[in-house]
Design an enzyme around this catalytic site. Sequence first.
Site, PDB file in Angstrom:
ATOM      1  N   GLY A 159       0.609  -1.117  -0.189  1.00 28.11           N
ATOM      2  CA  GLY A 159       0.224  -0.056  -0.088  1.00 28.11           C
ATOM      3  C   GLY A 159       0.968   1.129  -0.207  1.00 28.11           C
ATOM      4  N   SER A 237       4.550  -5.691  -3.005  1.00 24.85           N
ATOM      5  CA  SER A 237       4.670  -4.430  -3.121  1.00 24.85           C
ATOM      6  C   SER A 237       5.617  -3.850  -1.923  1.00 24.85           C
ATOM      7  CB  SER A 237       3.464  -3.723  -3.404  1.00 24.85           C
ATOM      8  OG  SER A 237       3.549  -2.595  -3.920  1.00 24.85           O
TER       9      SER A 237
END
Length: 564
Positions: A159, A237
């Site tokens: 995120g 990520s």
Amino acid sequence: MVALSVLVSSLLLASHAWASPVPSLYSDAHLSFPPLDPKSWFCALPIKTARKLLCPRQGSDGLSVDTPLGTALGTMDIPTVNRYAVKYASADRWAPSAVATTWELPNGSTNVSALPLMCPQPYVDDSTFSEDCLSMILYVPTTLTVGSGVPTLMWIHGGSFMVGSATDPGLDGSALALATDSIVAVIQYRLGALGFIAPNGQTNLGLKDTVNALNFLSKVVPSFGGDASKITVAGQSSGANMIRALLAVPSAQSLFQSAIIQSDPMDYGFLSASDQQQLQDYFTPLLNCTATDTTCLNALSLDDIVTTAGLDFYSNAVYVVPAATQSEPMRVVNDGTFITSPLDSTAAFPAVDKPILLSNVADEAGYTIYLSFPDAVPESEYTEIVNGTFGAARYQTLMGSQLYTVQTSTTTEDYRPQLQVLGTDSVWRCATWTFARNWVTNGGSAYVGLYTVGASYPGNSAVPYCTQAGVVCHQDDIEIVFGTVPSPDSAQSALITEMQARYKSFLYTGNPNPSGSSYANWQAAGTSDVNAILLGSSGEATVGACTPSFWGDSVQYDYQVYDI
């Protein structure tokens, strides 16, 4: 010229927030697009941004386990897996967290079925987050008992270090725990300004939270049937970036045995201490408090910090420190004490010994490129974008190499496919392969993979490119690994079964080749050829530009350009 922020994942928040008279991956050194309302941009991201986190799930309450920290009470969502939500640490604002000394449900709840509130983040209802957010969810197969000695997988969500939670779509660990015969722990950590840009000069607070999560797990997993010496850390990520950072923290090495890194934008690198200081000097005045006025700082509302100051910083930090990127300006800092190596090609790589598993998806940059450029990109615009992104020297090498040849349709020029490949290679794939070679050269073992089958992550359908057959965009590996694809087709089902079998083998042995299986042999990476296996199809990934002599050598990564 600034870091390659435009070609970042679908979680990178602000890359379309302004316009430029000349289309480029950077305007004044970064990507420019038609202006969008920041709230509209954030809410269009492929992450869940509004949810009720304290609603009870169906299941039987009252499951109890005695731990050294007290009695753990859980619930059963499915007949074969128990779920336990717990507060693993606490922290004062902008101070290091401390590991919990008693077992406590998150957010002071008395409902064992309740899920933790997320950490403060922009554009969600205030009732869905809390500053008291250092919680995790444990998924434990009912077959486990004290002494089972199974591994634990600790998952760190992505995120952009700004958003996300342990309850994001697809992160229910029940199926993964059951398939791998392990405990799955999905954790939360402080995000944004509260975790990564403190006015008092504290650095890496969010990362230090994850170390405390590991400390907490080492104390409690034996009570659930886990072996504290068999913890594997995993993430996707920016969560994968946190895993790579954990590998650079000497004090954390005894807390986990192996690591799984999915879709880490390694091109960015960790921030340097000097860059962080400049960013801090910009951020603190936005709070209208001095760095030493703790009364003023503690009186600030979360909206003041996260939304007002936080989004200002997020949009403008790249102008203060180009290396910050527009995509991850609040991130891990190579402070030289807690973190002692950049773990990249800018400094001597340390001796390592842990097994790691590294993966990318085939079209990492697809969401960003096709959202940013909804219409065809002609040749003239393509050359301006590449030149504006990489600077004249790197541009000349890229264009002269013929490795990124023009791709056009049968009826009109369109260079978006080329931009997508360039973005995927530079930010993710080739940077990951360089890291794998460095890791192996210095004593560790590494297994590299590329997903050619995925499951469209919630929100990715906003970009039609990401829903095309054969396209696997950033995040499309998450529900494959967790086995949470809502209605998997035969190819997805087969890959879910395979990946969970490979993860089980890796958790138990450090090798993703299950004993006695018919799956293709996943060969370990070498110092030159990384042997990247195709996940979802047969064979190995085409090397293309990801050779030792091209990315990182002939064409430098951003972390080399900025020497961070």
